[in-house]
Motif scaffolding. Structure first.
Motif, mmCIF file in Angstrom:
data_model
loop_
_atom_site.group_PDB
_atom_site.id
_atom_site.type_symbol
_atom_site.label_atom_id
_atom_site.label_comp_id
_atom_site.label_asym_id
_atom_site.label_seq_id
_atom_site.Cartn_x
_atom_site.Cartn_y
_atom_site.Cartn_z
ATOM 1 N N UNK A 135 5.844 6.246 -3.299
ATOM 2 C CA UNK A 135 7.121 6.072 -3.989
ATOM 3 C C UNK A 135 7.515 4.606 -3.903
ATOM 4 N N UNK A 136 6.707 3.784 -4.568
ATOM 5 C CA UNK A 136 6.863 2.332 -4.503
ATOM 6 C C UNK A 136 6.189 1.711 -5.722
ATOM 7 N N UNK A 137 6.471 0.447 -5.928
ATOM 8 C CA UNK A 137 5.827 -0.262 -7.034
ATOM 9 C C UNK A 137 4.437 -0.758 -6.665
ATOM 10 N N UNK A 138 4.176 -0.936 -5.357
ATOM 11 C CA UNK A 138 2.900 -1.457 -4.895
ATOM 12 C C UNK A 138 2.465 -0.740 -3.619
ATOM 13 N N UNK A 139 1.179 -0.812 -3.357
ATOM 14 C CA UNK A 139 0.634 -0.302 -2.105
ATOM 15 C C UNK A 139 -0.513 -1.218 -1.688
ATOM 16 N N UNK A 140 -0.615 -1.446 -0.380
ATOM 17 C CA UNK A 140 -1.705 -2.255 0.158
ATOM 18 C C UNK A 140 -2.736 -1.310 0.763
#
Length: 359
Positions: A135-140
């Motif tokens: 639930x985010x715009x990015x993930x690492x």
């Protein structure tokens, strides 16, 4: 160049998630930055939201994710799990966990149970450790994450489900051995059960029998390969006494369904239990019958790398054969996540989707 990213923070059950914004840190050794395109709300996300299971808080929920590679650490060996080169702009999915094979507890058959394990969508949010949920715009993506490149034509809502429900269903069938020519019983026609039915059909099962309390789910199951359907509340005594199957898969988590399914196994039968991932009463199982009928009962939590690869290939090969897109019944934006949770809890769809970026 440091980017600004957004994410929804879960702090306690049945409370609204709050939108936060932070700079996305620079990548460390072996990492990949993915711009998230789509996240679906898994049953475990809903269980956490409702207080049926506990996660370290605050956290970023969501692990059924698909996205596009935005940056790759310079040292990263840019190839996916089957050797296809990875580059910026690729649509990818990945395992819900990162498992370091150099740890003492590592077992290649069950890498998902390694200690320590980095599990996306299930970690505490800290200043040093963020952008790890869907639930985010990015993930690492951290080192030791198994990644697969996807066709850009694969619909985002379907692609998002691969790395949880589809891969877990693949693992269940692996544990049961070959289902070719066998009679199969599946309880629970959520996403796991529906995919399991389709996989059994493609694997040559002789007969697929499914059960669920919801008549609409039973009708949907027919489109995913089910030959017979029934509701446990309407199961006739004749059927109860005569139904014998070679393999039983429980995706419902219902103690009554698990007990009944095991009772329906023929000699040498296999039961694979998957749905019971929250606290409930203990099962009442007849040990004598397990021994005399030489039954095998196995449990599965998440999946291994072969299951993940099987899931990617299954969806790729059968995308147009089954109505997978119908399983995401309503779509929301990232800013509408609280409405998405409310809808999922009230309406109980197979899945709701969160569209974050168009591919």
């Amino acid at each position: 160049m440091i980017k600004q990213g957004n994410f929804l923070v879960f702090e306690q059950s049945n409370a609204p998630l709050a939108l936060h914004s932070l700079p996305v840190r620079s990548l460390s050794k072996g990492e990949i930055l993915v711009k998230i395109c789509y996240t679906t709300l898994c049953g475990s996300d809903l269980h956490t939201y409702c207080g049926m299971r506990q996660e370290p808080c605050p956290t970023i929920l969501g692990h059924e994710i698909v996205g596009v590679i935005e940056d790759i650490a310079p040292d990263y060996k840019a190839a996916d799990a089957i050797g296809i080169a990875l580059q910026k702009g690729d649509l990818v999915t990945w395992t819900v966990f990162a498992s370091d094979p150099q740890t003492n507890s590592y077992n290649p058959d069950i890498p998902q149970k390694n200690i320590p394990l980095y599990k996306y969508g299930h970690r505490q949010l800290t200043e040093a450790d963020s952008f790890h949920g869907g639930l985010a715009t990015h993930i690492i993506l951290r080192p030791h994450t198994c990644i697969r490149k996807l066709s850009a034509s694969l619909p985002l809502p379907v692609a998002a489900t691969i790395n949880c429900a589809v891969a877990t269903a693949a693992g269940a069938i692996r544990l049961a051995g070959s289902v070719k020519g066998k009679r199969i019983l599946i309880s629970g026609m959520g996403l796991l059960g529906l995919v399991c039915a389709a996989m059994c059909k493609e694997a040559g099962a002789a007969c697929i029998i499914v059960s669920d309390m919801d008549q609409n789910r039973l009708e949907l199951a027919r489109q995913f390969g089910a030959d017979q359907t029934f509701s446990p509340t309407n199961q006739s005594e004749e059927m109860t006494n005569s139904l014998l199957v070679d393999c039983f898969f429980d995706m419902s988590g219902s103690p009554e369904a698990m007990e009944s399914g095991i009772d329906h196994l023929t000699v040498g039968g296999y039961a694979v239990l998957i749905g019971a991932v929250f606290k409930q009463r203990k099962l009442h199982i007849d040990a004598e019958q397990i021994i005399r009928r030489i039954l095998t009962i196995r449990g599965l939590h998440n999946y291994n790398y072969s299951d993940f690869n099987t899931a990617v290939d299954f969806i790729t090969d059968n995308l147009n054969k089954y109505p997978f897109a119908r399983l995401i019944e309503k779509e929301f934006s990232l800013e509408e996540v609280n409405e998405a949770f409310a809808y999922a809890i009230d309406k109980k769809p197979v899945r709701v989707g969160i569209l974050i970026h168009q591919n």
